[in-house]
Design an enzyme around this catalytic site. Structure first.
Site, PDB file in Angstrom:
ATOM      1  N   GLU A 126     -42.608 -21.753  42.758  1.00 57.20           N
ATOM      2  CA  GLU A 126     -43.633 -21.400  41.777  1.00 57.20           C
ATOM      3  C   GLU A 126     -44.006 -22.664  41.016  1.00 57.20           C
ATOM      4  O   GLU A 126     -43.133 -23.331  40.439  1.00 57.20           O
ATOM      5  CB  GLU A 126     -43.082 -20.347  40.822  1.00 57.20           C
ATOM      6  CG  GLU A 126     -44.128 -19.533  40.131  1.00 57.20           C
ATOM      7  CD  GLU A 126     -44.506 -18.262  40.876  1.00 57.20           C
ATOM      8  OE1 GLU A 126     -45.339 -17.506  40.359  1.00 57.20           O
ATOM      9  OE2 GLU A 126     -43.976 -18.028  41.974  1.00 57.20           O
ATOM     10  N   CYS A 134     -47.724 -19.347  43.163  1.00 57.16           N
ATOM     11  CA  CYS A 134     -46.701 -19.444  44.206  1.00 57.16           C
ATOM     12  C   CYS A 134     -47.267 -20.097  45.466  1.00 57.16           C
ATOM     13  O   CYS A 134     -46.538 -20.361  46.417  1.00 57.16           O
ATOM     14  CB  CYS A 134     -46.127 -18.072  44.537  1.00 57.16           C
ATOM     15  SG  CYS A 134     -47.329 -16.913  45.222  1.00 57.16           S
ATOM     16  N   ASN A 155     -51.481 -15.858  35.945  1.00 53.84           N
ATOM     17  CA  ASN A 155     -50.476 -15.718  37.002  1.00 53.84           C
ATOM     18  C   ASN A 155     -51.047 -14.816  38.091  1.00 53.84           C
ATOM     19  O   ASN A 155     -50.581 -13.695  38.295  1.00 53.84           O
ATOM     20  CB  ASN A 155     -49.191 -15.139  36.416  1.00 53.84           C
ATOM     21  CG  ASN A 155     -48.043 -15.116  37.409  1.00 53.84           C
ATOM     22  OD1 ASN A 155     -48.093 -15.776  38.444  1.00 53.84           O
ATOM     23  ND2 ASN A 155     -47.018 -14.336  37.123  1.00 53.84           N
TER      24      ASN A 155
END
Length: 477
Positions: free
Chosen positions: A470, A424, A396
């Site tokens: 996302e 994102c 992430n």
């Protein structure tokens, strides 16, 4: 509600008919619908662009710049975002073909694309807001708000965010109080470093537990120790005994910074008042949050996201979960009870301290967290990996993506057969990572591991009213 049900829920929000959805991921019969959607979106976009004309209010211009989808019904926002993610997957399929990889699936996508999972909270969902200080529409340089315009074009105007739908009222209240304070201060704002001035941006963080943290950034310029101490005392007085008491701050931090962005290690966050941390609850766990620790900006959306990550990881009792760019450990710790072990890595030292505290507080002992750049820590962790247990990786990263050495370490670790990439901004640097994960082996680049293949994509609307979402992309090999 079961997660599988939650992931199916958005279908009725996304497209005009269930028959159309049943054709996903290819969406083969949707050409006419896509054209209608595109035409409608262009019409809406043109109408919004009109808000940027000189006759529009500054509030309208700011809303158009920051939350351009706010004028659309939420179901249409989801549809717009689905279209953008579909195009990204088509681009990835084309780029993979250029590398000699036949990845094109029905609809021109590189893998099946699920409908956009909606946010459980649509308005006021942000738990962190950053407010700038600059000249407002009336020319006052001590205006606290968000920017319209760009520095490159030299047309920046700082507009108050009171009308922004994605920002909670508590954040707006703290921003207004900070503006009142700096307008009463004899010190100038710091708009351009070389022009002097002191008062800079404000960060507000809140939690569902009712905690509020305010972080004020201040350029010291040539002020001495006593002068700095006086300003900190005045700021503390304002928020603890003056008009700012209405904010009921849990924590008030002050950071002296002569740089655009500054970490705690570069210039420590100084606690002027209250508790050193605020706390949030996610999926039944309690998490401690430091001033600069990463935490998903939409807490309710994060819970849905983490549940999906757990399901997609297919992690079992013998699985080791590698949580890269783990922040305060939210993803790993939320899955800790279903796996054998959690290994987390993050560059922010304070975030790792939070992750370790979070694990201990929640009684989770099957985890270890490493502080440092992933490109320095991960190759060492994986180079001698001989554990026979299944190893699943979750990454992430920031918008800058993963360093090539991280991707190489993942590729070259044969135990990793399943990887979840959360981004994102998948059309940005993440796209480079996708290609590095999937490209053919290249001994010249020390990329000997078997390539991954994109298997499934699920967008999560973590940012209602904006164009962003996302994307969780599952890679397997």
């Amino acid at each position: 509600m079961a997660l599988s049900s939650a992931l199916r829920l958005p279908c009725r929000h996304l497209c005009p008919s269930s028959a159309l959805l049943s054709s996903l991921p290819g969406w083969d019969c949707s050409l006419l619908t896509e054209k209608k959607t595109a035409a409608k979106w262009k019409e809406k976009k043109k109408a919004r662009e009109g808000c940027s004309l000189p006759g529009s209010s500054w509030e309208e211009r700011l809303a158009n710049a920051v939350t351009p989808l706010s004028r659309l019904p939420y179901q249409e926002q989801l549809q717009v975002k689905y279209e953008s993610q579909r195009k990204i997957l088509q681009t990835l399929a084309s780029r993979l073909e250029e590398l000699g990889i036949d990845a094109r699936k029905p609809g021109g996508l590189c893998c099946p694309l699920r409908p956009v999972v909606p946010s459980p909270v649509i308005n006021g969902y942000r738990n962190k807001s950053t407010f700038s200080v600059n000249r407002g529409p009336d020319g006052n340089p001590k205006t606290v708000g968000l920017y319209v315009g760009t520095g490159r074009a030299r047309n920046i105007v700082c507009v108050k965010a009171n009308h922004m739908e994605n920002i909670p009222s508590k954040h707006k209240q703290v921003a207004q109080c900070y503006e009142d304070f700096i307008r009463g201060s004899p010190l100038d704002p710091c708009i351009l470093f070389h022009e002097g001035g002191h008062w800079r941006e404000l960060v507000v963080r809140t939690t569902s537990c009712g905690h509020t943290m305010a972080i004020v950034t201040f350029h010291p310029q040539e002020l001495g120790h006593e002068a700095l101490a006086a300003q900190k005392a005045l700021l503390k007085e304002f928020f603890t005994r003056g008009p700012g008491t209405v904010c009921a701050l849990t924590s008030l931090y002050f950071q002296e910074s002569a740089m655009t962005r500054c970490s705690h290690e570069q210039s420590p966050f100084q606690l002027l008042h209250g508790e050193p941390h605020i706390f949030e609850e996610v999926l039944g766990l309690k998490f401690r949050i430091s001033p600069d620790a990463f935490f998903q900006v939409n807490t309710g959306g994060a819970e849905v996201l983490y549940q999906a990550v757990g399901e997609l990881s297919q992690a079992g009792g013998d699985t080791v979960l590698l949580d890269i760019c783990c922040g305060t450990g939210t993803i790993g710790l939320s899955l800790a009870r279903r796996v054998s072990k959690i290994i987390g890595v993050d560059v922010v030292e304070k975030a790792i301290e939070d992750a370790r505290w979070n694990a201990a507080f929640n009684g989770i002992s099957n985890c270890e967290f490493h502080s440092g750049k992933a490109e320095a820590v991960l190759p060492h962790l994986l180079s001698s990996w001989e554990d026979a247990r299944p190893l699943v990786a979750v990454v992430n990263p920031s918008r800058a993506g993963l360093h090539y050495t991280v991707v190489r370490a993942i590729r070259n670790c044969r135990s990793i057969r399943r990887l979840l990439y959360i981004s994102c901004k998948p059309e940005g640097e993440a796209m480079r990572n996708f290609l590095e994960l999937c490209c053919p082996s290249d001994p010249g680049k020390k990329l000997a591991g078997e390539p991954f293949a994109p298997t499934l994509a699920i967008p999560f609307d973590m940012f209602p009213h904006t164009v962003h979402c996302e994307l969780v992309l599952l890679f397997t090999r």
